[in-house]
Design a protein around this motif. Sequence first.
Motif, PDB file in Angstrom:
ATOM      1  N   LYS A 146       0.804  -1.224   0.000  1.00  0.00           N
ATOM      2  CA  LYS A 146       0.000   0.000   0.000  1.00  0.00           C
ATOM      3  C   LYS A 146       0.838   1.275   0.000  1.00  0.00           C
ATOM      4  CE  LYS A 146      -2.514   1.281   3.607  1.00  0.00           C
ATOM      5  NZ  LYS A 146      -3.636   1.490   4.557  1.00  0.00           N
ATOM      6  N   PRO A 147       1.921   1.371   0.780  1.00  0.00           N
ATOM      7  CA  PRO A 147       2.703   2.620   0.763  1.00  0.00           C
ATOM      8  C   PRO A 147       3.347   2.928  -0.584  1.00  0.00           C
ATOM      9  CG  PRO A 147       3.185   1.349   2.739  1.00  0.00           C
ATOM     10  CD  PRO A 147       2.401   0.449   1.835  1.00  0.00           C
ATOM     11  N   ASP A 229       1.293   5.178   5.008  1.00  0.00           N
ATOM     12  CA  ASP A 229       0.246   5.492   4.026  1.00  0.00           C
ATOM     13  C   ASP A 229      -0.298   6.902   4.209  1.00  0.00           C
ATOM     14  OD1 ASP A 229      -0.971   5.063   6.440  1.00  0.00           O
ATOM     15  OD2 ASP A 229      -2.444   3.609   5.713  1.00  0.00           O
TER      16      ASP A 229
END
Length: 350
Positions: A146-147, A229
Amino acid sequence: MNVTSAFLANFTVSDDSTIRRAMEVISANGREVVLVRDSCDRIRGLITDGDIRRGLLKGLTLDSLVTTVMTKNFFTVEADTDRAAVLDLMKARTFQHVPVLDRDRRLVAIHFLRDLIGASPKANVAVIMAGGKGTRLRPLTENLPKPMVEVAGRPMLERTVLHLVGHGIRTIYISVNFMAEVIERHFSDGAAFGCKIEYLRETMPLGTGGALSLLPSRPEHPFLVLNGDLITNVDLTAMINTHVQGNHAATIGVGPYQVQIPFGTVTERGGHLVSLEEKPTINVRINRGIYVLDPASLQYIPKNQEFPITNLFDALVAAGKSVGVFFFDDTWLDVGIPEDLRRARGLLEA
């Protein structure tokens, strides 16, 4: 935005000046560059000390006009250009300086590479939590941490790294688990981003607090912890200073958040209506996933088990330690669900 006369004097010369005058200004500002302006303060050209040397080798003299050595076509940016984008361009094209001009080509500022990557290194280190699977962002995160999801052409994690470097953080630890190789391949040892990056490799999910037990040694100074994130331009230097001045064991970054109740609310007393408010908005302060921790706080984190960082704050309060709060209203976007991602992309790509 108007620059001061002192700034103009330090970094510009008039177009009827001599090379000698340009050399004097470059020597005084210590930045190896001077800009050439016309009588209306519009920027006409750029001169580096290299341009002057080449001109003198061609037979020009110190009394020759600056217009004979200036570069007329040079790279500039506008005042609202994203800091991370400027740094990316400067690194990619090996620029040491980029003027910021307004629409009338008047000087607003100058970006210097050594300033953008943190001219004054800090002894503090930072830890970025980037080990989660990001299940709520699937299918985007089925084959991508996700990051590393891009927002405006740049992975969120890269934005965080560059923001840290911009505040003088030179050592960064990234906690990795899911598809760690994608993150490690992108950042390597951090040299390309102006810092040193080491990896805290989770063999099992440890949570935002448990991953700190993987640090190879206890930091010597208060250190930053950030979720991977996030997109933010919070003043990290001010946050560290607030933590130190307050003598806190931990400091939590908080910010405003509004919650609208989708129904009318009723206030009553003894079975009688006092007031009725239609769909009120409640203002609260939320945890924004950015922290400063004193090194001694690590003793409260268990090894080899999942441990949310909020449990750490509970433990510190129970032990009678001071936990501070740093309020900031700067840009902050938490990208947890597709709607958050659309909002972030809309703001940064506009």
